[in-house]
Design a protein around this motif. Structure first.
Motif, PDB file in Angstrom:
ATOM      1  N   ASN A  71       0.814  -1.213   0.000  1.00 54.61           N
ATOM      2  CA  ASN A  71       0.000   0.000   0.000  1.00 54.61           C
ATOM      3  C   ASN A  71       0.851   1.268   0.000  1.00 54.61           C
ATOM      4  O   ASN A  71       0.331   2.362  -0.192  1.00 54.61           O
ATOM      5  N   ARG A  72       2.156   1.127   0.154  1.00 54.69           N
ATOM      6  CA  ARG A  72       3.078   2.263   0.032  1.00 54.69           C
ATOM      7  C   ARG A  72       3.763   2.287  -1.329  1.00 54.69           C
ATOM      8  O   ARG A  72       4.579   3.155  -1.604  1.00 54.69           O
ATOM      9  N   GLY A  73       3.475   1.289  -2.206  1.00 57.43           N
ATOM     10  CA  GLY A  73       3.999   1.299  -3.562  1.00 57.43           C
ATOM     11  C   GLY A  73       5.231   0.440  -3.797  1.00 57.43           C
ATOM     12  O   GLY A  73       5.799   0.469  -4.878  1.00 57.43           O
ATOM     13  N   LEU A  74       5.655  -0.337  -2.811  1.00 56.34           N
ATOM     14  CA  LEU A  74       6.804  -1.218  -2.981  1.00 56.34           C
ATOM     15  C   LEU A  74       6.392  -2.456  -3.761  1.00 56.34           C
ATOM     16  O   LEU A  74       5.352  -3.044  -3.491  1.00 56.34           O
ATOM     17  N   THR A  75       7.197  -2.840  -4.737  1.00 58.10           N
ATOM     18  CA  THR A  75       6.911  -4.047  -5.511  1.00 58.10           C
ATOM     19  C   THR A  75       7.969  -5.098  -5.218  1.00 58.10           C
ATOM     20  O   THR A  75       9.039  -4.799  -4.691  1.00 58.10           O
ATOM     21  N   MET A  76       7.645  -6.320  -5.572  1.00 59.41           N
ATOM     22  CA  MET A  76       8.596  -7.407  -5.444  1.00 59.41           C
ATOM     23  C   MET A  76       9.821  -7.087  -6.298  1.00 59.41           C
ATOM     24  O   MET A  76       9.672  -6.542  -7.399  1.00 59.41           O
ATOM     25  N   LYS A 113      13.385   3.952   1.557  1.00 58.01           N
ATOM     26  CA  LYS A 113      12.784   5.220   1.131  1.00 58.01           C
ATOM     27  C   LYS A 113      11.291   5.247   1.473  1.00 58.01           C
ATOM     28  O   LYS A 113      10.771   6.256   1.938  1.00 58.01           O
ATOM     29  N   LEU A 114      10.597   4.119   1.242  1.00 55.91           N
ATOM     30  CA  LEU A 114       9.147   4.076   1.467  1.00 55.91           C
ATOM     31  C   LEU A 114       8.766   3.801   2.921  1.00 55.91           C
ATOM     32  O   LEU A 114       7.723   4.258   3.382  1.00 55.91           O
ATOM     33  N   TYR A 115       9.592   3.032   3.633  1.00 49.97           N
ATOM     34  CA  TYR A 115       9.232   2.607   4.993  1.00 49.97           C
ATOM     35  C   TYR A 115      10.154   3.161   6.078  1.00 49.97           C
ATOM     36  O   TYR A 115       9.822   3.105   7.247  1.00 49.97           O
TER      37      TYR A 115
END
Length: 178
Positions: free
Chosen positions: A127-132, A141-143
Motif C-alpha cells: 500500500n506504500r507502492g513497494l513491488t517485489m 525510502k518508502l518505509y
C-alpha cells in the motif's frame, strides 16, 4: 536619512531571521510510514484488520479458496464476513501470483506474498507502492530505517510488516496483526 537606513536594516534583519526560522523547521514528511495506521500494512489496497468481504471486493482475485486450519472445513467469503471460522487460511490467485491470507472472525489477520515471477512484480504492490524485487534502498525510502538484514521488520503496536531480502532486493513480504 540615517534613521531611515537603520530602520531599513532592521526590517531586512527581521525578515532574514524569520526566513531562517521558517526554513529550519523540518516537519515530518507527508508520505512517511505510520506504523500505527493499519492501512499501511497491506497489498493492492487491502490491509490487515479489514473485513474479508471488503478486501475481496477490492482485490478481485481470479480464484480464491479458504479452509479452516483446525477443522479443515471450507469457508465462503460471506461466511467469514459474518465472523465464522477461527483460523481460516486463504489462497488467492491474482493473475499468476498467489496471495496468502489468514482470516479470523471476518478480518484479515495476515497477508503474505512471495514467489512472484519477475514479469508479474508490478501487479502486486504494498500500500506504500513497494513491488517485489525492489531494492533495499527503495524499501528504506518508502518505509524508513528498520531492524534486520535478511528479514527487515517494521512494527507498530498492533501490526507488523516483514520483508524478505536476498541480493539487496525484496523477495517476499508479509503483513500481520499482533
Amino acid at each position: 536619512m540615517n534613521r531611515s537606513i537603520s530602520l531599513y536594516r532592521m526590517i531586512i534583519f527581521a525578515v532574514a531571521v524569520m526566513m531562517l526560522v521558517a526554513c529550519s523547521v523540518q516537519p515530518k514528511a507527508a508520505g512517511s510510514f505510520d506504523p500505527e495506521n493499519q492501512k499501511e500494512f497491506g497489498v493492492n489496497g487491502i490491509y490487515v484488520g479489514q473485513n474479508i468481504k471488503e478486501a475481496m471486493d477490492q482485490v478481485k482475485p481470479d480464484k480464491a479458496d479458504f479452509m479452516d486450519m483446525i477443522s479443515r472445513e471450507s469457508y465462503t467469503v460471506d461466511q467469514m464476513a459474518k465472523g465464522e471460522g477461527e483460523a481460516v487460511m486463504g489462497m488467492l490467485l491474482i493473475n499468476r501470483t498467489q496471495l496468502i491470507v489468514k482470516v479470523k472472525k471476518g478480518e484479515l489477520q495476515s497477508i503474505m506474498v512471495g514467489g512472484v515471477a519477475q514479469e508479474d512484480a508490478q501487479k502486486l504492490k504494498t500500500n506504500r507502492g513497494l513491488t517485489m524485487y525492489d531494492s533495499t534502498e527503495q524499501l528504506k525510502k518508502l518505509y524508513g530505517e528498520a531492524t534486520g538484514e535478511k528479514e527487515v521488520v517494521y512494527k507498530g503496536s498492533k501490526n507488523m510488516a516483514t520483508f524478505g531480502i536476498a541480493d539487496n532486493k525484496v523477495v517476499w513480504f508479509r503483513f500481520d496483526s499482533l
